[in-house]
Write an enzyme that holds these catalytic residues in place. Structure first.
Site, PDB file in Angstrom:
ATOM      1  CG  ASP A   1       1.158 -36.274 -18.371  1.00 50.59           C
ATOM      2  OD1 ASP A   1       1.058 -36.640 -19.550  1.00 50.59           O
ATOM      3  OD2 ASP A   1       1.174 -35.082 -18.032  1.00 50.59           O
TER       4      ASP A   1
ATOM      5  NE  ARG B   1       1.356 -30.338  -6.174  1.00 49.62           N
ATOM      6  CZ  ARG B   1       0.073 -30.513  -6.470  1.00 49.62           C
ATOM      7  NH1 ARG B   1      -0.757 -31.007  -5.562  1.00 49.62           N
ATOM      8  NH2 ARG B   1      -0.386 -30.199  -7.655  1.00 49.62           N
TER       9      ARG B   1
ATOM     10  CG  ASP C   1       3.180 -28.498  -7.958  1.00 51.75           C
ATOM     11  OD1 ASP C   1       3.183 -27.695  -7.008  1.00 51.75           O
ATOM     12  OD2 ASP C   1       2.164 -28.745  -8.631  1.00 51.75           O
TER      13      ASP C   1
ATOM     14  CB  SER D   1      -2.914 -26.865 -16.607  1.00 50.10           C
ATOM     15  OG  SER D   1      -2.242 -27.521 -15.548  1.00 50.10           O
TER      16      SER D   1
END
Length: 499
Positions: free
Chosen positions: A110, A191, A220, A272
């Site tokens: 990605d 994050r 996120d 994931s």
């Protein structure tokens, strides 16, 4: 460096204009400018080998300006130096124009595809950024070569492990922050430290935008962007997953092939995952059905409790004013302390949680988390506070813990309320100094010992034997007063009051 033959001084040279399309006429690279079509070099009267200055072509911000008789005015800027400057419209991408974009980069498919997509759609230079928050050294191997092969100008890697544990994990530990009874906020805490570093890098490299690879369905994207807004509201934010036409892995591979981007050859996990020094999360595949039990081979950092050692292990954790400082008597830095506890807890299968949670964006999701070291720290710290906090203070702190967890989960790390709660927690945990020993066995961590010089537990008071400080006879009057509302209500129900 492109070179042009100087135009004849001192007068301006008129050159025929052949109605070249604006997108074909000019190309820009940093401060060096050249004409894209080879034939146009001759029309301007310049050769790539003879001019050592620059050429000026008058332009407006929106279009190349030419005279009414259809010619471009080439003007010599300096007769002595034969230098001039070529100014023109900055080339835009398909969706707009940014000068330089800092991309949160992992090296996976990605983010590798995002690099050329940003250049194509925003005509920008791309600086890739990778944060080391303890996801493993292999994650950064060969990353610079991957980034540059994808079209990035550079890769910036920063080791944030100590900052992550000291300034983000430990405050959540002091707060007792747990989201929806189970989640120890592993991704949520990581994050903001990553996004803060991206803002710093953007300033260092002179970027006017930042980008991330978060999907439009997850939490996120909110956590990254709220941090960007809080720390530098002037930065533009690009979220390709909310803009592009790429729908899945096959589309991404096709785009990568079209733009000569090397496709990562690593085997794609059916899950994931997100990993850092605090935890490892698993989502997707069979976990999307809450009725399915996780497969045994899914877990990566904790052994199956059934396969854990048949003998228990004891681990002692030392705290000073609410901050963990030692393991088994050895002082360690924040990151090293957590890493050590991860190893100890992991080999006993401690720290597994399977939960269905409410995402910030409204949907429910199912995730499985491995947080061995974090589970040991939370268990030990609660036991220490059982000695150092009184009843009312503990209740107030527990109530605030729910708010703190919600703020962190929702991406509001830099919100004033969270900072105010930090001050509250720091004050209350000043007395949280001591040693806690945990017993680890077959996936469980139970307290074996707790000691603190600031303990409110006093054996001479709590003993069932007679003592001078607590007179058991005093309890009678206390009960009568404390139970007065209950007694009055019962008397009223029985009609014991007249009139």
């Amino acid at each position: 460096m492109a070179q042009f033959q100087a135009l004849s001084p001192p007068s301006s040279t008129k050159v025929p204009f052949h109605a070249v399309r604006r997108s074909e006429a000019l190309s820009h690279h940093d401060s060096i400018c050249c004409l894209r079509k080879p034939s146009l070099h001759k029309e301007v009267g310049s050769r790539l080998s003879g001019f050592h200055g620059n050429v000026i072509i008058h332009s407006s911000p929106q279009k190349v300006r030419h005279s009414h008789n259809g010619v471009i005015q080439g003007v010599l800027a300096s007769e002595k130096s034969n230098e001039a400057v070529l100014t023109h419209e900055v080339k835009k991408g398909l969706r707009g124009k940014y000068r330089k974009v800092v991309l949160a980069y992992s090296g996976g498919l990605d983010t590798s595809v995002i690099v050329p997509w940003l250049k194509e759609n925003y005509g920008c230079e791309v600086v890739c950024f990778t944060a080391d928050v303890g996801q493993g050294s292999k994650e950064t191997d060969g990353l610079e070569a991957k980034a540059k092969a994808s079209g990035a100008s550079q890769l910036v890697i920063k080791d944030l492990k100590e900052e992550f544990v000291r300034d983000y994990i430990f405050p959540c530990l002091r707060a007792g922050a747990i989201y929806e009874r189970k989640y120890l906020l592993g991704t949520s805490m990581a994050r903001p430290v990553i996004a803060k570093a991206m803002v710093d890098v953007a300033k260092e490299v002179g970027a006017d935008a930042v980008a991330h690879g978060c999907t439009g369905k997850g939490n996120d994207q909110v956590r990254f962007e709220l941090t960007f807004y809080a720390l530098n509201p002037e930065l533009h934010v690009v979220a390709p997953w909310r803009e592009w036409d790429i729908k899945g892995r096959e589309d991404a591979i096709e785009y990568a092939t079209k733009h000569n981007v090397p496709v990562p050859v690593t085997k794609k996990s059916i899950y994931s995952r997100d990993r850092n020094l605090w935890h490892l999360s698993h989502e997707g595949d069979i976990l999307e059905d809450p009725a399915n039990e996780p497969s045994k081979d899914m877990y990566m950092i904790t052994v199956d409790p059934e396969d854990a050692p048949n003998q228990p292990e004891y681990v002692e954790i030392g705290f000073v004013s609410g901050t963990p400082v030692s393991v088994n008597g050895k002082d360690l830095s924040p990151a090293n302390l957590l890493s050590t506890l991860n190893d100890i807890g992991g080999r006993h299968g401690v720290g597994r949680e399977d939960m269905v949670e409410n995402r910030l964006v409204g949907m429910k999701s199912r995730g499985v988390y491995e947080t061995p070291g974090g589970t040991l720290l939370f268990t030990a710290f609660r036991e220490l506070e059982s000695l150092t906090l009184d009843r009312m203070t503990m209740q107030a702190k527990d109530a605030n813990a729910l708010t703190y967890a919600e703020l962190v989960y929702a991406g509001l790390w830099f919100d004033p309320l969270r900072k105010a709660l930090d001050s509250f927690n720091e004050e209350l945990t000043k007395t949280a100094t001591g040693l806690v020993t945990l017993k680890l066995y077959k996936g469980k961590a139970t307290v074996a010992s707790r000691k603190s010089p600031n303990s409110l537990y006093r054996q001479e008071i709590s003993t069932f034997e007679s003592g001078e400080i607590y007179n058991q006879a005093d309890a009678a009057g206390f009960i009568r007063l404390y139970g007065l509302p209950t007694r009055v209500r019962a008397m009223l129900d029985k009609g014991m009051f007249q009139g």
